[in-house]
Write a protein that holds these residues in place. Structure first.
Motif, mmCIF file in Angstrom:
data_model
loop_
_atom_site.group_PDB
_atom_site.id
_atom_site.type_symbol
_atom_site.label_atom_id
_atom_site.label_comp_id
_atom_site.label_asym_id
_atom_site.label_seq_id
_atom_site.Cartn_x
_atom_site.Cartn_y
_atom_site.Cartn_z
ATOM 1 N N THR A 78 37.481 5.618 80.803
ATOM 2 C CA THR A 78 38.790 6.283 81.764
ATOM 3 C C THR A 78 38.989 6.854 82.644
ATOM 4 N N ASP A 79 39.351 6.580 83.792
ATOM 5 C CA ASP A 79 39.883 7.961 84.694
ATOM 6 C C ASP A 79 40.536 8.590 84.751
ATOM 7 N N PRO A 80 41.247 9.832 84.514
ATOM 8 C CA PRO A 80 42.486 10.483 84.526
ATOM 9 C C PRO A 80 43.120 10.584 85.799
ATOM 10 N N LEU A 109 42.063 13.328 89.236
ATOM 11 C CA LEU A 109 41.770 14.438 88.695
ATOM 12 C C LEU A 109 39.882 14.674 88.201
ATOM 13 N N LEU A 121 43.785 6.202 83.263
ATOM 14 C CA LEU A 121 45.015 6.869 82.595
ATOM 15 C C LEU A 121 45.993 7.954 83.439
ATOM 16 N N ILE A 133 48.119 9.982 84.082
ATOM 17 C CA ILE A 133 48.710 11.507 83.327
ATOM 18 C C ILE A 133 50.252 12.159 84.421
ATOM 19 N N THR A 166 34.845 11.774 84.696
ATOM 20 C CA THR A 166 35.406 12.384 83.688
ATOM 21 C C THR A 166 36.098 11.823 82.622
ATOM 22 N N PRO A 193 38.623 11.637 79.216
ATOM 23 C CA PRO A 193 39.448 11.662 78.722
ATOM 24 C C PRO A 193 39.097 11.806 77.718
ATOM 25 N N PRO A 195 39.892 3.049 77.077
ATOM 26 C CA PRO A 195 40.685 2.166 77.740
ATOM 27 C C PRO A 195 41.736 1.792 76.914
ATOM 28 N N ILE A 211 48.117 8.613 76.208
ATOM 29 C CA ILE A 211 47.497 10.097 74.967
ATOM 30 C C ILE A 211 48.052 10.149 73.540
#
Lengths: 325, 325
Positions: A189-191, A223, A262, A264, B189, B191, B225, B229
């Motif tokens: 999951t890529d923020p 991010l 994801l 944000i 990255t 989360p 996925p 949050i």
């Protein structure tokens, strides 16, 4: 699937793909007998994805469903990478990649569409179109987003990135294992940070060349390893628009299944106001007054400017800013 | 590297690995001439990682530096996967994986240590030990975290996950490309949500079996996925402790380079108070009063209970809760 109203209205649940009623049963994924029993239960249902495109079945006219009995799913073709999405009180939900060897691609109206010949009762419709048109209910759209992100990850990770050998699905679709080097791989999951810089009564919006005519939206970017959310927000606004920002306020988040981000969402207090647009990222960026943003949200902007679609968290950041400040 | 005080004190910058002074120059990564010129500049410095362990050079006694001139770096062995981390006003910073064929592993005091024979002027020290002991300054610890996460990703992604063929480093270390199938791969990255459930004047802390004696900390788990949050926070607290939570409040975030997580720290309002511990995750969880948490933070808890180390965001969530409420 029954509609599941959010118990706790938060802005994240107002975003597209943000509502998902499933208990993911994550502690049961390594229990094959439990998962097999759910697979055999007649009330269980399955979402199907071909490459990155969901399969819908026509109920009548323009009414669609994205869920198949397991028997109906198997009748459409070979199922690869079967994953347990979770369950509600009524039933379990699975997802699978449908073998694409029977699928044909057709060009029409300049768009590329996938079709299963001989099966006019089903249609392959991309997830954006499903969500934009509200072809299925919001909780089912969340479930399809979960299915698409997870299965597309499998599609792109059939080989072990450590040693190059074929890897195998495990943990009911939530892990891949390499029989050659024993490496374990987990879905990614890529923020992404997405934000409005705020200068008193103005906020910063930009437009990318690919946007629809007149649309302005929040700035955004991935991010990176080693960054806090706040550092990524400051970096992206500085890189794309040359504006420095200080304090950062988190507003909401959104799963964005294209393929597995994801989002944000934040507001960020501007310390400088001169804009220097990075032309590789944006074709324009400027400060918008509250009145102008309200007019955009109410579809009465005198210049015809538009906010992003309510499916996107950027829309809700614009709403949050005009409501909160 | 000069110390770089945070311009905008936010709680994220109080966390370990949370301060990083570099301009990442992300828009210049695809400009090889620019990157080569930085590589040749005598003032440029390089951080070195062996497998997942940073290399430090002894200045004197227990004073260490994590940065090498490029000449000194090359003298230690072959450099693989050279990446541009970014620059300050003074200089550019790179990182590379140092070839590990000369490295020997030794057992001492029950711990496994890596050593470069014949080079007693350098030591291979794991990043937790460097950060816990403050062996280098905070901004350099942030830079080492960035380097470790990025290079460990390269180490684990030398093959294309789409087709299984060897992939190649590109974009100054921020992309891999597959010459066989043309797939592009980007650093990941992951989360993670980490949170305190709050019931009025009490908060929920738990302990994992691996924790130091007496330590209690926040609950945590990977975001999946298809989740927001807020949904991930609700799921993890329900799964690990059987407690339902409603509203979720974001507090701070932290890069956690073990190997490449983004910790997203939240407080969550409890709707139920009965705790059912999931034994595969926690050995205990219970409600702590404000007085008890203050006593833990001030190292005067009558039962000897301890909070997590100030390097970890969990510590700052506990502080935020006692300060904010």
């Amino acid at each position: 699937m029954k509609s599941c109203p959010p118990l706790f209205p938060d802005r994240s649940q107002a975003t597209g793909y943000g509502v998902n009623p499933l208990d993911r049963l994550s502690e049961r994924r390594d229990d094959p007998a439990f998962v097999d029993a759910l697979m055999r239960a007649p009330e269980s249902r399955m979402a199907l994805i071909v490459r990155d495109t969901p399969v819908l079945r026509r109920l009548s006219g323009e009414r669609w469903d994205c869920l198949f009995t397991l028997e109906a799913a198997r009748a459409l073709g070979d199922l690869r990478e079967v994953a347990l999405l979770g369950r509600t009180d009524e039933r379990a939900f699975f997802a699978a990649l449908l073998d694409d060897s029977q699928v044909v691609a057709e060009e029409s109206d300049g768009a590329r569409r996938l079709r299963l010949p001989g099966r006019e009762d089903v249609a392959l419709i991309d997830l954006r179109t499903i969500a934009m048109g509200g072809l299925v209910e919001a909780p089912a759209i969340g479930l399809l987003g979960q299915a698409k992100s997870l299965l597309y990850w499998h599609l792109r990770h059939r080989f072990c990135s450590v040693c190059g050998q074929p890897s195998e699905l495990a943990a009911a679709g939530w892990r891949r294992e390499c029989p050659a080097c024993q490496a374990l791989h987990f879905p990614r999951t890529d923020p992404v940070v997405i934000m409005l810089a705020v200068d008193g009564e103005r906020c910063l919006l930009g437009r990318q060349p690919r946007f629809n005519k007149g649309m302005y939206s929040a700035l955004a970017g991935f991010l990176e390893p080693g960054e806090t959310i706040e550092a990524a927000v400051r970096r992206e606004i500085r890189e794309e628009a040359g504006v420095s920002v200080g304090r950062v306020h988190y507003i909401a988040s959104q799963p964005w299944p294209f393929p597995s981000s994801l989002m944000i969402g934040c507001l960020a207090e501007a310390l400088t106001t001169t804009i220097v647009v990075e032309p590789s990222e944006l074709e324009d960026a400027r400060w918008f007054s509250r009145e102008e943003v309200v007019a955009m949200l109410e579809a009465r902007h005198p210049g015809g400017l538009k906010p992003s679609n309510p499916l996107a968290i950027a829309h809700h950041l614009m709403r949050a800013w005009v409501e909160l400040t």
